[in-house]
Design an enzyme around this catalytic site. Sequence first.
Site, PDB file in Angstrom:
ATOM      1  N   GLY A 148     -10.689  -3.352  13.876  1.00 13.31           N
ATOM      2  CA  GLY A 148     -10.115  -4.683  14.301  1.00 13.31           C
ATOM      3  C   GLY A 148     -10.643  -5.458  15.463  1.00 13.31           C
ATOM      4  O   GLY A 148     -10.743  -6.488  15.549  1.00 13.31           O
ATOM      5  N   GLU A 169      -3.554  -6.179  11.839  1.00 20.84           N
ATOM      6  CA  GLU A 169      -2.464  -5.101  11.538  1.00 20.84           C
ATOM      7  C   GLU A 169      -3.214  -3.870  11.587  1.00 20.84           C
ATOM      8  O   GLU A 169      -4.222  -3.474  10.734  1.00 20.84           O
ATOM      9  CB  GLU A 169      -1.767  -5.133  10.185  1.00 20.84           C
ATOM     10  CG  GLU A 169      -0.481  -4.299  10.389  1.00 20.84           C
ATOM     11  CD  GLU A 169      -0.858  -2.799   9.759  1.00 20.84           C
ATOM     12  OE1 GLU A 169      -1.029  -2.048  10.549  1.00 20.84           O
ATOM     13  OE2 GLU A 169      -0.852  -2.650   8.528  1.00 20.84           O
ATOM     14  N   GLY A 173      -6.240  -2.780   9.141  1.00 22.22           N
ATOM     15  CA  GLY A 173      -7.357  -1.407   8.914  1.00 22.22           C
ATOM     16  C   GLY A 173      -7.378  -0.821  10.310  1.00 22.22           C
ATOM     17  O   GLY A 173      -6.081  -0.706  11.072  1.00 22.22           O
ATOM     18  N   SER A 174      -8.085  -0.193  10.816  1.00 23.28           N
ATOM     19  CA  SER A 174      -8.369   0.803  11.834  1.00 23.28           C
ATOM     20  C   SER A 174      -8.514  -0.165  13.097  1.00 23.28           C
ATOM     21  O   SER A 174      -8.930  -1.305  13.209  1.00 23.28           O
ATOM     22  CB  SER A 174      -9.427   1.508  12.110  1.00 23.28           C
ATOM     23  OG  SER A 174     -10.780   1.052  12.035  1.00 23.28           O
ATOM     24  N   CYS A 192       0.436   2.827   6.758  1.00 20.03           N
ATOM     25  CA  CYS A 192       0.213   2.594   8.214  1.00 20.03           C
ATOM     26  C   CYS A 192       1.820   2.955   8.932  1.00 20.03           C
ATOM     27  O   CYS A 192       1.572   3.442  10.182  1.00 20.03           O
ATOM     28  CB  CYS A 192      -0.167   1.300   8.290  1.00 20.03           C
ATOM     29  SG  CYS A 192       1.071  -0.328   7.806  1.00 20.03           S
TER      30      CYS A 192
END
Length: 467
Positions: free
Chosen positions: A221, A238, A216-217, A272
Amino acid sequence: MPTSERRPAPGVPHGCFAVVDPATGEAFDEAPDQRPQELDAVVERAHRAWLGWRDEPAARATALRAAADAVEAAGAGLARLLTREQGKPLAESSAEIARTAARLRYFAETAPEPQLIDDGRPVRSEIRWRPLGPVAAIVPWNFPLQLAAAKFAPALAAGNTMVLKPSPFTPLATRLLGSVLAEALPKDVLTIVTGREPLGARLASHPGIRHVTFTGSVPTGRAVAGGAAASLARVTLELGGNDAALLLEDVDVERIADKLFWAAFRNCGQVCMAVKRVYAPARLYSEVVEALAQRARSVTVGPGLDPDTQLGPVNNAPQLARVEAYTGKALADGARAVAGGHRPERPGYFFAPTILADVPPTSPVVTEEQFGPVLPVLPYRSLDEAVEAANGTGFGLGGSVWGTDLDRAEAVAGRLECGTAWINHHAELSLAQPFAGAKDSGVGIAGGPWGLYGNLRPFVVHRPREA
């Protein structure tokens, strides 16, 4: 979270939340809005299931193969539901289902190897590998099944059990996948929980969880890492990317234009490791801009269930607002929309495929991760300038170099500050390779045997050598 934010939408049963079809902008189903306090019982059941699952590697491999078969058998229904809640074209949803099954098969055949250490001492030292226990996965809405499998397949193969939380924007296909996998896996080895915040925060910080893996963002994170730190749980993060594509002077623009365009716009740019910035030599700049714009103008945009659709909607209203704001800011600062640049007049969360030229290099659409169908193209006058610009954000997930001289392109790729660099293609990954980012793009390694060992801990046994 304030109580009002957890109230169901009108017509949605209490204890549930609405799920919206992004092609219409209207709710079409609901999912359980589970409470954070429910996690205690879920994690406890996962712990009890782990006590048997961890000790049977052959049975685990057999179960994972059966799980892959079950996913393939249910593929058509999974794909339609995934498209309905995520928005991507049905062909892309089908490919995601295939990738999910392939990952289960890959890890069914991947096992940790003991290792002997010979350091000259009169002892025999052997490294063995043990599972961690119940682990947690929190996955986003862009590839909900594929990214879930990237987390649960290695975790389960390693002998862990998992509690998986999908995004509230895409919970339904994941719940259906959980039901399909339950046909092959023992009870409570994989549990799906759905709900809005603070469910994810509680899962990340739960004291019974030994590893938290999140996609995610960057801000979320960091919050996940902070929550996991309370119980000293391992984290794999990630956190997205802002991948640059760097075109060299000898590039054949027309030859690479299709691949470059789809490297940026697949899944409506919601990838991503999609190309999110293009750097073109000043001499070729107009040609590159026009080649990409021609493709943006010709793409068929529509609902993912329409067989003619090549590009679906943005997944959700907040993300659409972000894409629109970044584009509007760039245009206000002097950029030109050579294609797109606006929302079309139709229901749903659609945004016209957009190619931006003359973009200020400090614009958020360049420096941040826009995560939508918008691509800025920037000129450069020297290669050093281009490499510096490509490396000039806090992200470091991937990057690519495009040119005719492959040796030179590879040399330039070696200067990129990222986890994966491609030459003349982008965002293609093998199940057997590591996937990791540099800088703010992540912590830890997924993919291949590295993903398996990330779910294990070493256990070393020493014994005297025989006389």
